[in-house]
Enzyme design. Structure first.
Site, PDB file in Angstrom:
ATOM      1  CE1 TYR A  11      -3.927   2.265   0.620  1.00  0.00           C
ATOM      2  CE2 TYR A  11      -2.412   3.386   2.108  1.00  0.00           C
ATOM      3  CZ  TYR A  11      -3.602   3.365   1.393  1.00  0.00           C
ATOM      4  OH  TYR A  11      -4.455   4.448   1.448  1.00  0.00           O
ATOM      5  CB  ALA A  12       3.734   2.249   2.165  1.00  0.00           C
TER       6      ALA A  12
END
Ligand code: NAD
Length: 261
Positions: free
Chosen positions: A155-156
């Site tokens: 996600y990051a």
């Protein structure tokens, strides 16, 4: 006159959270909207817009699939005769899977929706925006794309990728009059973060939510929608190629647990 009066705008991820709040706000500001979501909740968003007197069409589509993106952009042009703006906002979190247990398939799906989705929105909206010599694009990144500690690795990485995509696209659009920016939400109370809020309520720890930012609270979807409205409107006519945290000051401060000085 509304700040998006007569503008044809697309929002992806419009079935919930930030996308729904933005749909309602943009239509109050005069936009003709194409509301896109892969969930059928997008029909409820459009109903709410119309009940409030706004103009919107729902498209149930996957914002990470090229043929679907081409389809909803064509729908905007056929419905409103043009395209003025797009907010590539759809995203998935992928949860908090330990690094050693993450698979390429897990990474691929998160990157497909969160990063390739915005790329496709950019790729297929640009010809329309450039042809008319103006227009604006907003992509939803995250504070997780700026700093660690807020999410899982894929996600990051996807959100850091969105920020880079926005910067490099702004450069590619040199001289066209088309602008592009990213928003980086902090902790916002939406469908994505519902488990955090539900768990806290269950444990009676709601008071701890949002305590890491100087405003000492979580954000609400309308607070992101307001930033999206600004960036898509002519009020942001000299704002380009940037990534704006909307996070209560979270990324401006060190994680210091003591009393503020
Ligand atoms: P949400 O879950 O309430 O809304 C996201 C919407 O996107 C949902 O309606 C979902 O069905 C839709 N969606 C997911 N994948 C899709 C796809 N492939 N095609 C079309 N629609 C799809 O969550 P939200 O918080 O409103 O999320 C909006 C954006 O904000 C996301 O990009 C998210 O990563 C980002 N964000 C949220 C937070 C937060 O704290 N809520 C923080 C940082 C970034």
């Amino acid at each position: 006159m509304g700040r998006l009066e007569g503008r044809s705008v697309i929002i992806t991820g419009a079935g919930s959270g930030i996308g729904r709040a933005a749909s309602l706000l943009f239509c109050r500001e005069g936009a003709g909207l194409i509301a896109v979501d892969r969930s059928e909740q997008v029909h409820e968003t459009v109903k709410q817009v119309r009940d409030a007197g706004g103009t919107a069409e729902a498209v149930q589509a996957d914002a990470g699939l090229e043929r679907d993106v081409q389809g909803f952009i064509a729908k905007a042009v056929s419905t409103y005769g043009k395209l003025d703006g797009i907010w590539a906002n759809a995203g998935i979190s992928g949860g908090l899977v330990p690094l050693a247990e993450q698979t390429p398939e897990h990474w691929t799906e998160i990157l497909r929706v969160n990063l390739i989705g915005p790329f496709l929105a950019i790729k297929h909206s640009i010809p329309h925006l450039v042809k008319q010599g103006h227009g604006a694009i907003v992509c939803t990144a995250s504070v997780a794309g700026l700093k660690s500690g807020a999410s899982g690795h894929p996600y990051a990485a996807s959100k850091a990728g969105v920020i880079s995509l926005v910067q490099t696209t702004a450069y590619s659009l040199s001289g066209t009059g088309v602008r592009i920016n990213a928003v980086c939400p902090g902790l916002i109370e939406t469908g994505m973060t519902k488990p955090i809020f539900d768990n806290a309520k269950e444990r009676g720890t709601e008071g701890k939510i949002g305590q890491l930012n100087p405003l000492k609270r979580a954000g609400q979807p309308h607070e992101l929608a307001a930033m999206g409205l600004f960036l898509l409107s002519d009020e942001a006519s000299y704002v380009n190629g940037q990534a704006f945290p909307v996070d209560g000051g979270l990324t401006a401060s060190m994680p210091y647990a003591g009393k503020p000085i």
